[in-house]
Design a protein around this motif. Structure first.
Motif, PDB file in Angstrom:
ATOM      1  N   ALA A 247       0.856  -1.186   0.000  1.00 58.26           N
ATOM      2  CA  ALA A 247       0.000   0.000   0.000  1.00 58.26           C
ATOM      3  C   ALA A 247       0.894   1.238   0.000  1.00 58.26           C
ATOM      4  O   ALA A 247       1.801   1.342   0.838  1.00 58.26           O
ATOM      5  N   THR A 248       0.630   2.158  -0.914  1.00 61.13           N
ATOM      6  CA  THR A 248       1.483   3.338  -1.054  1.00 61.13           C
ATOM      7  C   THR A 248       0.682   4.618  -0.850  1.00 61.13           C
ATOM      8  O   THR A 248      -0.374   4.805  -1.473  1.00 61.13           O
ATOM      9  N   ALA A 249       1.184   5.472   0.022  1.00 62.28           N
ATOM     10  CA  ALA A 249       0.658   6.823   0.199  1.00 62.28           C
ATOM     11  C   ALA A 249       1.572   7.765  -0.578  1.00 62.28           C
ATOM     12  O   ALA A 249       2.758   7.900  -0.250  1.00 62.28           O
ATOM     13  N   ASP A 250       1.024   8.401  -1.614  1.00 65.02           N
ATOM     14  CA  ASP A 250       1.810   9.255  -2.499  1.00 65.02           C
ATOM     15  C   ASP A 250       1.514  10.718  -2.172  1.00 65.02           C
ATOM     16  O   ASP A 250       0.380  11.175  -2.300  1.00 65.02           O
ATOM     17  N   PHE A 251       2.556  11.447  -1.755  1.00 64.74           N
ATOM     18  CA  PHE A 251       2.407  12.848  -1.368  1.00 64.74           C
ATOM     19  C   PHE A 251       2.872  13.805  -2.459  1.00 64.74           C
ATOM     20  O   PHE A 251       3.151  14.973  -2.178  1.00 64.74           O
ATOM     21  N   GLY A 252       2.968  13.325  -3.684  1.00 65.07           N
ATOM     22  CA  GLY A 252       3.390  14.178  -4.791  1.00 65.07           C
ATOM     23  C   GLY A 252       4.854  14.551  -4.683  1.00 65.07           C
ATOM     24  O   GLY A 252       5.714  13.685  -4.510  1.00 65.07           O
ATOM     25  N   SER A 253       5.139  15.849  -4.751  1.00 63.68           N
ATOM     26  CA  SER A 253       6.530  16.318  -4.708  1.00 63.68           C
ATOM     27  C   SER A 253       7.190  16.060  -3.356  1.00 63.68           C
ATOM     28  O   SER A 253       8.419  16.103  -3.240  1.00 63.68           O
ATOM     29  N   SER A 254       6.382  15.755  -2.328  1.00 67.13           N
ATOM     30  CA  SER A 254       6.945  15.495  -0.994  1.00 67.13           C
ATOM     31  C   SER A 254       7.381  14.046  -0.816  1.00 67.13           C
ATOM     32  O   SER A 254       7.890  13.674   0.246  1.00 67.13           O
ATOM     33  N   GLY A 255       7.168  13.214  -1.844  1.00 65.09           N
ATOM     34  CA  GLY A 255       7.601  11.829  -1.768  1.00 65.09           C
ATOM     35  C   GLY A 255       6.449  10.877  -1.513  1.00 65.09           C
ATOM     36  O   GLY A 255       5.272  11.235  -1.653  1.00 65.09           O
ATOM     37  N   LYS A 256       6.766   9.684  -1.120  1.00 62.19           N
ATOM     38  CA  LYS A 256       5.752   8.664  -0.868  1.00 62.19           C
ATOM     39  C   LYS A 256       6.249   7.694   0.192  1.00 62.19           C
ATOM     40  O   LYS A 256       7.459   7.565   0.417  1.00 62.19           O
ATOM     41  N   THR A 257       5.298   7.047   0.837  1.00 59.82           N
ATOM     42  CA  THR A 257       5.612   6.005   1.814  1.00 59.82           C
ATOM     43  C   THR A 257       4.878   4.733   1.412  1.00 59.82           C
ATOM     44  O   THR A 257       3.673   4.765   1.126  1.00 59.82           O
ATOM     45  N   THR A 258       5.609   3.633   1.377  1.00 59.57           N
ATOM     46  CA  THR A 258       5.038   2.345   1.004  1.00 59.57           C
ATOM     47  C   THR A 258       5.043   1.416   2.208  1.00 59.57           C
ATOM     48  O   THR A 258       6.050   1.270   2.903  1.00 59.57           O
ATOM     49  N   TYR A 259       3.896   0.796   2.437  1.00 58.80           N
ATOM     50  CA  TYR A 259       3.736  -0.174   3.519  1.00 58.80           C
ATOM     51  C   TYR A 259       3.580  -1.562   2.897  1.00 58.80           C
ATOM     52  O   TYR A 259       2.814  -1.737   1.935  1.00 58.80           O
ATOM     53  N   THR A 260       4.285  -2.549   3.426  1.00 57.84           N
ATOM     54  CA  THR A 260       4.207  -3.903   2.889  1.00 57.84           C
ATOM     55  C   THR A 260       3.984  -4.914   4.006  1.00 57.84           C
ATOM     56  O   THR A 260       4.418  -4.712   5.143  1.00 57.84           O
ATOM     57  N   THR A 261       3.296  -5.991   3.664  1.00 56.36           N
ATOM     58  CA  THR A 261       3.103  -7.105   4.591  1.00 56.36           C
ATOM     59  C   THR A 261       3.291  -8.413   3.829  1.00 56.36           C
ATOM     60  O   THR A 261       3.152  -8.471   2.597  1.00 56.36           O
ATOM     61  N   ASN A 262       3.602  -9.463   4.560  1.00 57.53           N
ATOM     62  CA  ASN A 262       3.706 -10.815   4.013  1.00 57.53           C
ATOM     63  C   ASN A 262       2.870 -11.725   4.900  1.00 57.53           C
ATOM     64  O   ASN A 262       3.251 -12.022   6.030  1.00 57.53           O
ATOM     65  N   GLN A 263       1.717 -12.157   4.371  1.00 55.30           N
ATOM     66  CA  GLN A 263       0.735 -12.860   5.176  1.00 55.30           C
ATOM     67  C   GLN A 263       0.583 -14.321   4.766  1.00 55.30           C
ATOM     68  O   GLN A 263       0.662 -14.653   3.580  1.00 55.30           O
ATOM     69  N   LEU A 264       0.326 -15.149   5.757  1.00 53.86           N
ATOM     70  CA  LEU A 264      -0.085 -16.523   5.514  1.00 53.86           C
ATOM     71  C   LEU A 264      -1.594 -16.608   5.654  1.00 53.86           C
ATOM     72  O   LEU A 264      -2.210 -15.835   6.396  1.00 53.86           O
ATOM     73  N   GLY A 265      -2.203 -17.537   4.936  1.00 53.16           N
ATOM     74  CA  GLY A 265      -3.650 -17.664   5.008  1.00 53.16           C
ATOM     75  C   GLY A 265      -4.118 -19.020   4.546  1.00 53.16           C
ATOM     76  O   GLY A 265      -3.324 -19.912   4.225  1.00 53.16           O
ATOM     77  N   LEU A 266      -5.430 -19.164   4.519  1.00 54.21           N
ATOM     78  CA  LEU A 266      -6.092 -20.383   4.062  1.00 54.21           C
ATOM     79  C   LEU A 266      -7.208 -20.004   3.110  1.00 54.21           C
ATOM     80  O   LEU A 266      -7.827 -18.949   3.257  1.00 54.21           O
ATOM     81  N   GLY A 267      -7.474 -20.867   2.136  1.00 53.72           N
ATOM     82  CA  GLY A 267      -8.518 -20.590   1.170  1.00 53.72           C
ATOM     83  C   GLY A 267      -9.283 -21.834   0.795  1.00 53.72           C
ATOM     84  O   GLY A 267      -8.784 -22.959   0.932  1.00 53.72           O
ATOM     85  N   ALA A 268     -10.514 -21.643   0.306  1.00 52.46           N
ATOM     86  CA  ALA A 268     -11.348 -22.754  -0.145  1.00 52.46           C
ATOM     87  C   ALA A 268     -12.371 -22.226  -1.133  1.00 52.46           C
ATOM     88  O   ALA A 268     -12.687 -21.028  -1.148  1.00 52.46           O
ATOM     89  N   GLY A 269     -12.910 -23.123  -1.948  1.00 56.04           N
ATOM     90  CA  GLY A 269     -13.917 -22.717  -2.913  1.00 56.04           C
ATOM     91  C   GLY A 269     -14.272 -23.847  -3.851  1.00 56.04           C
ATOM     92  O   GLY A 269     -13.944 -25.016  -3.599  1.00 56.04           O
ATOM     93  N   ALA A 270     -14.919 -23.500  -4.951  1.00 57.07           N
ATOM     94  CA  ALA A 270     -15.331 -24.483  -5.945  1.00 57.07           C
ATOM     95  C   ALA A 270     -15.255 -23.861  -7.331  1.00 57.07           C
ATOM     96  O   ALA A 270     -15.462 -22.654  -7.506  1.00 57.07           O
ATOM     97  N   VAL A 271     -14.962 -24.705  -8.314  1.00 58.43           N
ATOM     98  CA  VAL A 271     -14.865 -24.281  -9.715  1.00 58.43           C
ATOM     99  C   VAL A 271     -15.800 -25.131 -10.560  1.00 58.43           C
ATOM    100  O   VAL A 271     -15.847 -26.362 -10.414  1.00 58.43           O
ATOM    101  N   ALA A 272     -16.557 -24.475 -11.427  1.00 58.41           N
ATOM    102  CA  ALA A 272     -17.393 -25.162 -12.407  1.00 58.41           C
ATOM    103  C   ALA A 272     -16.816 -24.907 -13.789  1.00 58.41           C
ATOM    104  O   ALA A 272     -16.366 -23.793 -14.091  1.00 58.41           O
ATOM    105  N   GLY A 273     -16.811 -25.938 -14.625  1.00 60.70           N
ATOM    106  CA  GLY A 273     -16.255 -25.799 -15.958  1.00 60.70           C
ATOM    107  C   GLY A 273     -17.191 -26.331 -17.030  1.00 60.70           C
ATOM    108  O   GLY A 273     -17.863 -27.356 -16.832  1.00 60.70           O
TER     109      GLY A 273
END
Length: 222
Positions: A130-156
């Motif tokens: 996620a980046t907050a851009d302040f124009g000529s004043s620069g920008k700050t970027t926030y980063t995360t590295n997350q673990l998770g779980l997922g589930a679902g279904a696919v039809a074809g």
């Protein structure tokens, strides 16, 4: 003679057992998909179907554009919120998630003539920015590295020549992680869970939690 018969029977049983659990990677689907996954998203996947019976293995990667990357109501600056600051300073925000997923799949069969389905579930690894851009004043970027779980279904729905139209409905859940910040001028910081400043950083950065997924795509079977 009895010994020969016993050895032959044991060999036959061992061979049958090996065949019963021997992985089969003869059916491979290469898929492309696009739709909603916490934002506008596109992805690619490789699915080995019926590896062991009805069970298969799918590996996928998705990139999602996140519009609401930072929380407008979170405290930001000396007295106001990020939303207040963004409006007064003409600042902007942008975000992106890159997700890697590994799923076990299970063939559910046909729900209608020509429409096959399978369910999936497995772990996720999500890289959020996620980046907050302040124009000529620069920008700050926030980063995360997350673990998770997922589930679902696919039809074809098979359309011929090895091609299948697909629809994917699912949900992912991600665990909160440490938050890193970088202002691009050599100033970096890491806010670990439970440490001072983490609650404020977590309130500002909209790192994914529960993410609903609805995507359409196409798969090619080799």
């Amino acid at each position: 003679m009895k010994t020969l018969i016993a050895l032959t029977a044991a060999s036959a049983l061992a061979t049958a057992g090996a065949q019963a659990v021997s992985p089969n990677f003869n059916t491979i689907d290469l898929g492309l998909s696009a739709g909603y996954q916490g934002g506008l998203s596109g992805g690619v996947s490789v699915h080995a179907r019926n590896v062991i019976g009805a069970f298969g293995l799918r590996i996928g990667a998705d990139i999602t554009k996140v519009n609401d990357a930072l929380n407008d109501s979170a405290a930001f600056g000396p007295t106001g919120t990020w939303g207040d600051y963004k409006n007064s300073a003409n600042a902007t925000e942008s975000g992106r998630s890159t997700t890697i997923g590994v799923d076990a799949t299970y063939e559910l069969g046909d729900i209608a003539p020509g429409i096959s389905t399978y369910a999936y579930a497995g772990p996720r690894y999500n890289m959020y920015s996620a980046t907050a851009d302040f124009g000529s004043s620069g920008k700050t970027t926030y980063t995360t590295n997350q673990l998770g779980l997922g589930a679902g279904a696919v039809a074809g729905y098979a359309i011929g020549n090895g091609l299948t139209l697909t629809g994917d409905l699912g949900v992912d859940y991600y665990f909160p992680s440490s938050i890193n910040s970088n202002d691009g001028a050599g100033n970096t910081d890491t806010f670990a869970r439970g440490e001072a400043g983490y609650a404020e950083a977590d309130a500002l950065v909209n790192q994914p939690r529960t993410v609903l997924k609805a995507k359409l795509g196409i798969a090619y079977r080799f």
